[in-house]
Design a protein around this motif. Structure first.
Motif, mmCIF file in Angstrom:
data_model
loop_
_atom_site.group_PDB
_atom_site.id
_atom_site.type_symbol
_atom_site.label_atom_id
_atom_site.label_comp_id
_atom_site.label_asym_id
_atom_site.label_seq_id
_atom_site.Cartn_x
_atom_site.Cartn_y
_atom_site.Cartn_z
ATOM 1 N N GLN A 147 1.635 93.550 106.896
ATOM 2 C CA GLN A 147 1.754 92.511 107.557
ATOM 3 C C GLN A 147 1.393 91.645 108.461
ATOM 4 O O GLN A 147 0.926 90.591 108.429
ATOM 5 N N LYS A 148 0.038 92.559 109.343
ATOM 6 C CA LYS A 148 -0.720 91.893 110.060
ATOM 7 C C LYS A 148 -1.516 90.940 109.100
ATOM 8 O O LYS A 148 -2.025 90.175 110.254
ATOM 9 N N HIS A 149 -1.406 91.801 108.276
ATOM 10 C CA HIS A 149 -2.965 90.433 107.270
ATOM 11 C C HIS A 149 -2.625 89.804 106.434
ATOM 12 O O HIS A 149 -3.233 88.979 105.871
ATOM 13 N N LEU A 150 -1.580 88.902 106.239
ATOM 14 C CA LEU A 150 -0.536 88.690 105.089
ATOM 15 C C LEU A 150 0.010 87.358 105.768
ATOM 16 O O LEU A 150 1.051 87.795 106.837
ATOM 17 N N SER A 151 0.012 86.208 105.104
ATOM 18 C CA SER A 151 1.056 85.147 105.927
ATOM 19 C C SER A 151 1.961 84.990 104.966
ATOM 20 O O SER A 151 2.143 86.667 104.473
ATOM 21 N N ALA A 152 2.828 84.314 105.923
ATOM 22 C CA ALA A 152 4.215 83.923 105.819
ATOM 23 C C ALA A 152 4.373 83.555 104.298
ATOM 24 O O ALA A 152 5.180 84.583 103.470
ATOM 25 N N THR A 153 3.935 82.764 103.772
ATOM 26 C CA THR A 153 3.921 82.724 102.263
ATOM 27 C C THR A 153 3.897 83.442 101.000
ATOM 28 O O THR A 153 4.353 83.649 100.254
ATOM 29 N N ASP A 154 2.684 84.090 101.645
ATOM 30 C CA ASP A 154 1.994 85.523 101.174
ATOM 31 C C ASP A 154 3.671 86.029 100.496
ATOM 32 O O ASP A 154 3.559 86.830 99.386
#
Length: 207
Positions: free
Chosen positions: A171-178
């Motif tokens: 989660q820390k390395h993904l955008s909210a959109t992703d």
């Protein structure tokens, strides 16, 4: 092991986490309504009830926890055990394949989380082998139940690790959109992968 302390319902309304867990258990119980689905306390996770990929994955995990508990409550080569095991195989295989395509394929490309993704995918393959081994053995034997107990232990460990460690790191390395988009991808791929899943039979020599 940490267990989840769900927030209490406010004015008689269940929290999203409780609603999600109850809905997942209900889906499992639909396969064999007369059997109990006692999964008890579940490992602590921030994701249960979330409207994103991680909440969707935990929803499936709770469904699988219930199916495992229900199989453990069956006896011999009963129609209920056969039906529930078939459902479990199709569920886990469809879930794992869709999870790899929606989440781990992206996470693998980010060096800080590559190892988590590899670990999760490797354990998916181990689960496939254990399920195929069980499918090839006599359900009425005590050996089958012993091997099933081992599968249950391994799978519960796997999904706890995902919920408490690997999803948190990803989660820390993904955008909210992703994260929102991945849920759509997962739902589409899960339907397709589950529909094409087959119960393979292959004895695992090293158990």
């Amino acid at each position: 092991m940490k267990t989840a302390h769900q927030p209490r319902a406010v004015h008689g309304r269940a929290t999203p986490a409780r609603q999600a867990k109850s809905a997942a258990i209900a889906k499992a119980r639909a396969v064999a309504p007369d059997l109990p689905a006692r999964i008890g306390a579940t490992p602590a996770t921030r994701f249960r009830g979330n409207p994103d990929i991680f909440g969707r994955l935990v929803e499936d995990h709770d469904r699988h926890r219930a199916l495992l508990a229900m199989i453990a409550a069956t006896e011999g080569k009963s129609p209920e055990r056969e039906r529930l095991f078939d459902e479990l195989v199709r569920e886990i295989k469809g879930h794992a394949a869709a999870e790899e395509q929606a989440l781990w394929s992206t996470v693998l490309r980010d060096p800080p989380t590559t190892e988590d993704a590899r670990h999760a995918v490797a354990e998916h393959h181990e689960m496939d082998e254990m399920l195929a081994d069980l499918a090839a053995r006599d359900m009425a034997s005590s050996g089958w139940l012993r091997r099933f107990a081992k599968l249950r232990e391994e799978y519960l460990h796997h999904i706890r690790e995902e919920e408490q460690e690997q999803f948190v790191a990803a989660q820390k390395h993904l955008s909210a959109t992703d994260i929102r988009y991945m849920r759509q991808v997962f739902n589409r791929r899960k339907r397709e992968e589950r529909a094409g899943a087959r119960v393979e039979k292959k004895i695992k020599l090293k158990v």
